[in-house]
Design a protein around this motif. Structure first.
Motif, PDB file in Angstrom:
ATOM      1  N   GLY A  68       0.798  -1.219   0.000  1.00 50.39           N
ATOM      2  CA  GLY A  68       0.000   0.000   0.000  1.00 50.39           C
ATOM      3  C   GLY A  68       0.828   1.265   0.000  1.00 50.39           C
ATOM      4  N   ARG A  69       0.178   2.352  -0.313  1.00 50.42           N
ATOM      5  CA  ARG A  69       0.777   3.695  -0.236  1.00 50.42           C
ATOM      6  C   ARG A  69       0.334   4.310   1.083  1.00 50.42           C
ATOM      7  NH1 ARG A  69      -0.328   9.254  -2.909  1.00 50.42           N
ATOM      8  NH2 ARG A  69       1.768  10.122  -3.140  1.00 50.42           N
ATOM      9  N   VAL A  70       1.311   4.680   1.936  1.00 53.74           N
ATOM     10  CA  VAL A  70       1.043   5.088   3.315  1.00 53.74           C
ATOM     11  C   VAL A  70       1.422   6.549   3.518  1.00 53.74           C
ATOM     12  CG1 VAL A  70       1.575   4.647   5.743  1.00 53.74           C
ATOM     13  CG2 VAL A  70       1.479   2.737   4.122  1.00 53.74           C
ATOM     14  N   LEU A  71       0.536   7.294   4.160  1.00 59.32           N
ATOM     15  CA  LEU A  71       0.834   8.669   4.580  1.00 59.32           C
ATOM     16  C   LEU A  71       1.105   8.672   6.078  1.00 59.32           C
ATOM     17  CD1 LEU A  71       0.952  11.778   4.287  1.00 59.32           C
ATOM     18  CD2 LEU A  71      -1.539  11.807   4.604  1.00 59.32           C
ATOM     19  N   ASP A  72       2.293   9.143   6.443  1.00 56.00           N
ATOM     20  CA  ASP A  72       2.639   9.328   7.860  1.00 56.00           C
ATOM     21  C   ASP A  72       2.399  10.801   8.175  1.00 56.00           C
ATOM     22  OD1 ASP A  72       3.669   9.433  10.376  1.00 56.00           O
ATOM     23  OD2 ASP A  72       5.606   8.553   9.895  1.00 56.00           O
ATOM     24  N   MET A  73       1.293  11.080   8.865  1.00 57.11           N
ATOM     25  CA  MET A  73       0.832  12.438   9.114  1.00 57.11           C
ATOM     26  C   MET A  73       1.362  12.951  10.447  1.00 57.11           C
ATOM     27  SD  MET A  73      -3.163  13.630   9.151  1.00 57.11           S
ATOM     28  CE  MET A  73      -3.525  13.028  10.807  1.00 57.11           C
ATOM     29  N   MET A  74       1.733  14.229  10.502  1.00 55.16           N
ATOM     30  CA  MET A  74       2.322  14.840  11.691  1.00 55.16           C
ATOM     31  C   MET A  74       3.585  14.069  12.066  1.00 55.16           C
ATOM     32  SD  MET A  74      -1.188  15.660  13.804  1.00 55.16           S
ATOM     33  CE  MET A  74      -0.501  16.950  14.836  1.00 55.16           C
ATOM     34  N   ALA A  75       4.424  13.815  11.060  1.00 56.18           N
ATOM     35  CA  ALA A  75       5.538  12.895  11.169  1.00 56.18           C
ATOM     36  C   ALA A  75       6.814  13.585  11.627  1.00 56.18           C
ATOM     37  CB  ALA A  75       5.774  12.210   9.821  1.00 56.18           C
ATOM     38  N   SER A  76       7.805  12.739  11.925  1.00 60.39           N
ATOM     39  CA  SER A  76       9.103  13.206  12.368  1.00 60.39           C
ATOM     40  C   SER A  76      10.169  12.266  11.812  1.00 60.39           C
ATOM     41  CB  SER A  76       9.127  13.256  13.901  1.00 60.39           C
ATOM     42  OG  SER A  76      10.369  13.720  14.380  1.00 60.39           O
ATOM     43  N   TRP A  77      11.287  12.149  12.506  1.00 60.49           N
ATOM     44  CA  TRP A  77      12.388  11.321  12.011  1.00 60.49           C
ATOM     45  C   TRP A  77      12.194   9.839  12.307  1.00 60.49           C
ATOM     46  CZ3 TRP A  77      16.280   8.873  15.233  1.00 60.49           C
ATOM     47  CH2 TRP A  77      16.055   9.018  16.595  1.00 60.49           C
ATOM     48  N   GLU A  78      11.249   9.499  13.192  1.00 58.57           N
ATOM     49  CA  GLU A  78      10.891   8.115  13.482  1.00 58.57           C
ATOM     50  C   GLU A  78       9.431   7.883  13.098  1.00 58.57           C
ATOM     51  OE1 GLU A  78      13.429   6.512  17.247  1.00 58.57           O
ATOM     52  OE2 GLU A  78      11.820   7.921  17.711  1.00 58.57           O
ATOM     53  N   SER A  79       9.182   6.828  12.356  1.00 51.53           N
ATOM     54  CA  SER A  79       7.816   6.536  11.928  1.00 51.53           C
ATOM     55  C   SER A  79       7.174   5.391  12.700  1.00 51.53           C
ATOM     56  CB  SER A  79       7.788   6.200  10.437  1.00 51.53           C
ATOM     57  OG  SER A  79       8.013   7.341   9.655  1.00 51.53           O
ATOM     58  N   HIS A  80       7.959   4.624  13.464  1.00 50.66           N
ATOM     59  CA  HIS A  80       7.463   3.454  14.184  1.00 50.66           C
ATOM     60  C   HIS A  80       6.894   2.415  13.218  1.00 50.66           C
ATOM     61  CE1 HIS A  80       7.979   5.940  17.753  1.00 50.66           C
ATOM     62  NE2 HIS A  80       7.306   6.870  17.134  1.00 50.66           N
ATOM     63  N   LEU A  81       7.347   2.485  11.969  1.00 55.40           N
ATOM     64  CA  LEU A  81       7.008   1.483  10.968  1.00 55.40           C
ATOM     65  C   LEU A  81       8.148   0.479  10.867  1.00 55.40           C
ATOM     66  CD1 LEU A  81       5.678   3.836   8.144  1.00 55.40           C
ATOM     67  CD2 LEU A  81       4.300   2.206   9.431  1.00 55.40           C
ATOM     68  N   PRO A  82       7.863  -0.745  10.438  1.00 55.06           N
ATOM     69  CA  PRO A  82       8.956  -1.700  10.254  1.00 55.06           C
ATOM     70  C   PRO A  82       9.904  -1.231   9.150  1.00 55.06           C
ATOM     71  CG  PRO A  82       6.902  -2.556   9.342  1.00 55.06           C
ATOM     72  CD  PRO A  82       6.545  -1.316  10.103  1.00 55.06           C
ATOM     73  N   THR A  83      11.192  -1.298   9.412  1.00 56.47           N
ATOM     74  CA  THR A  83      12.164  -0.881   8.392  1.00 56.47           C
ATOM     75  C   THR A  83      12.159  -1.837   7.207  1.00 56.47           C
ATOM     76  OG1 THR A  83      13.873  -2.079   9.620  1.00 56.47           O
ATOM     77  CG2 THR A  83      13.651   0.280  10.053  1.00 56.47           C
ATOM     78  N   ASP A  84      11.880  -3.096   7.479  1.00 57.42           N
ATOM     79  CA  ASP A  84      11.789  -4.093   6.421  1.00 57.42           C
ATOM     80  C   ASP A  84      10.320  -4.260   6.064  1.00 57.42           C
ATOM     81  OD1 ASP A  84      12.153  -6.097   4.627  1.00 57.42           O
ATOM     82  OD2 ASP A  84      12.541  -7.664   6.114  1.00 57.42           O
ATOM     83  N   ASN A  85       9.847  -3.484   5.097  1.00 56.32           N
ATOM     84  CA  ASN A  85       8.434  -3.522   4.745  1.00 56.32           C
ATOM     85  C   ASN A  85       8.282  -3.578   3.231  1.00 56.32           C
ATOM     86  OD1 ASN A  85       8.006  -0.714   3.552  1.00 56.32           O
ATOM     87  ND2 ASN A  85       8.875  -0.177   5.551  1.00 56.32           N
ATOM     88  N   ASP A  86       7.079  -3.852   2.805  1.00 54.20           N
ATOM     89  CA  ASP A  86       6.815  -3.914   1.367  1.00 54.20           C
ATOM     90  C   ASP A  86       5.764  -2.888   0.937  1.00 54.20           C
ATOM     91  OD1 ASP A  86       4.626  -5.054   2.553  1.00 54.20           O
ATOM     92  OD2 ASP A  86       4.728  -6.961   1.484  1.00 54.20           O
ATOM     93  N   TYR A  87       5.732  -1.743   1.635  1.00 54.55           N
ATOM     94  CA  TYR A  87       4.835  -0.675   1.210  1.00 54.55           C
ATOM     95  C   TYR A  87       5.343  -0.101  -0.113  1.00 54.55           C
ATOM     96  CZ  TYR A  87       3.938  -1.016   6.223  1.00 54.55           C
ATOM     97  OH  TYR A  87       3.688  -1.488   7.477  1.00 54.55           O
ATOM     98  N   THR A  88       4.421   0.259  -0.971  1.00 53.04           N
ATOM     99  CA  THR A  88       4.804   0.850  -2.248  1.00 53.04           C
ATOM    100  C   THR A  88       5.495   2.182  -2.042  1.00 53.04           C
ATOM    101  OG1 THR A  88       2.915  -0.212  -3.321  1.00 53.04           O
ATOM    102  CG2 THR A  88       3.940   1.636  -4.484  1.00 53.04           C
TER     103      THR A  88
END
Length: 427
Positions: free
Chosen positions: A260-280
């Motif tokens: 998927g295409r993900v928007l990280d809103m009100m973001a900073s230098w850390e997203s708390h997302l997995p670094t190894d991911n398959d987001y588009t």
């Protein structure tokens, strides 16, 4: 999410146990210590809720397991999972109608807190000290009660546990077992009370009626300066500890669509997302250009002040998912922003908000600071419910995990930062 095995990531007891391992749980004096992870799931009129708690040092010679769960856990090994559905009033004290009663408006002690005038609001929770001296309530009591309704001269109060009238799905997972050292004294814990006391249940409306979070200037803030000035300073700091961040990552991994295409809103230098991911694609939108540029997951990013202009600079139906990590408490126009999120999401796309009990004091909205921790998911639920743009609403909480030993607060706080989440899909 009612499976406790899905919620824990990288769990370690961090030295709570000793070397005297025990193979199974036995209720004997020398074999009684264990760590367990519990999950309590329940439903309200508008959402499903899951509250999880890790108890890292239970003494089963002394602490009290619910009768229905005990035979499903005794003589079981580490990683055994027991599940049980409890009817209303079976797991905790049932709802008692005499604990819901009317009081004179004069009985609510609005000036209880020096310099802070508190007006009772429908659906909100307050320490019982605010009605101390009424109907046998002691003036020093801090256990919360709920305001059901208000009228010109009366307020209706509910002293019941907010889960007292709900069916509860309870899950317990054995994390570790070890031989108990000799102990003298100590307290006895009722585990059912531990899981449901002072918090769980507050997220939901009272009998389906919207909670009044909107009086008393809820979206004002201590700092009057423009956000651009505050966020001009680059802050490469982690806003929660690593254990809590790992829980958010686990949640995102489970809920976000692959590819998927993900928007990280009100973001900073850390997203708390997995670094190894398959987001588009992962797109960052935040307030500090340097922090956004330092985020290795972003394929693109932009600086944008949602409190100044509560519109998202993206086309309709352009994202499969939107996340907002540890920032929803700063929104001064949340209804407009949540409507914008629904606009940029594809049908069925998911919007996930996560937060803890830490924030920048100058920028947090007034209402957020003044409410119980478990009321905050309820307030965010109201954002989701406002325009009917989201469905499949859920809340989730995680408490009790150990703080990492190398965390700067480890010598003062043994527990990891609590994590709360609210999410829904575009209707």
């Amino acid at each position: 999410m009612n499976d406790i095995t899905e919620a824990l990531i990288g769990f370690e007891l961090a030295g709570d146990s000793n070397d005297d391992s025990v193979q199974t749980l036995e209720r004997t004096g020398s074999r009684a210590m264990c760590a367990m992870a519990f999950s309590v799931s329940w439903e309200s009129e508008h959402a499903r809720h899951t509250d999880q708690l890790v108890a890292r040092k239970l003494n089963l010679w002394r602490d009290i397991l619910p009768d229905a769960l005990e035979p499903e856990l005794m003589d079981k090994p580490v990683d055994h999972v027991a599940r049980r559905r409890f009817a209303p009033g079976e797991f905790i004290v049932p709802y008692q109608s005499d604990l819901c009663f009317n009081l004179s408006q004069r009985a609510f002690h609005r000036n209880l807190r020096t310099g802070n005038y508190i007006e009772p609001r429908t659906g909100r929770f307050y320490p019982r000290a605010f009605i101390g001296g009424s109907r046998g309530v002691f003036p020093e009591e801090i256990l919360p009660f709920r305001i059901c309704s208000t009228s010109g001269d009366m307020i209706c109060c509910d002293l019941n546990n907010p889960l007292a009238d709900k069916p509860l799905d309870v899950t317990a997972r054995i994390l570790d077992i070890w031989a108990a050292r000799e102990e003298h004294g100590g307290s006895c814990n009722d585990i059912a009370e531990m899981l449901t006391f002072n918090g769980p249940g507050m997220q939901a409306r009272w009998r389906g009626k919207p909670t009044d979070f909107w009086q008393d200037l809820p979206f004002t803030r201590v700092a009057g300066e423009p956000d651009a000035g505050f966020y001009a300073m680059t802050r490469m700091v982690s806003h929660i500890d690593k254990t809590a961040s790992a829980q958010i990552e686990k949640l995102y991994t489970r809920l976000l669509p692959k590819g998927g295409r993900v928007l990280d809103m009100m973001a900073s230098w850390e997203s708390h997302l997995p670094t190894d991911n398959d987001y588009t694609e992962v797109v960052g939108l935040g307030m500090n250009a340097e922090e956004l540029a330092a985020n290795p997951l972003f394929t693109s990013h932009a600086v944008h002040d949602l409190n100044l202009a509560p519109t998202l600079p993206y086309d309709d139906t352009s994202f499969d998912a939107v996340i907002c990590s540890l920032s929803v408490e700063y929104l001064v126009k949340p209804f407009e922003v949540f409507a914008e999120v629904a606009r940029v999401l594809k049908p069925g796309g998911v919007f996930i908000t996560t937060f803890s009990n830490r924030w920048f004091p100058p920028k947090v909205i007034r209402a957020w600071e003044g409410m119980h921790e478990f009321e905050r998911p309820g307030m965010v639920l109201e954002y989701f419910l406002q325009d009917g743009l989201f469905a499949g609403l859920e809340t989730w909480s995680m408490r009790g995990l150990p703080r990492p030993a190398d965390d700067k607060y480890a010598d003062r706080m043994g527990e990891s930062d609590p994590v709360y989440a609210v999410w829904g899909t575009k209707a």
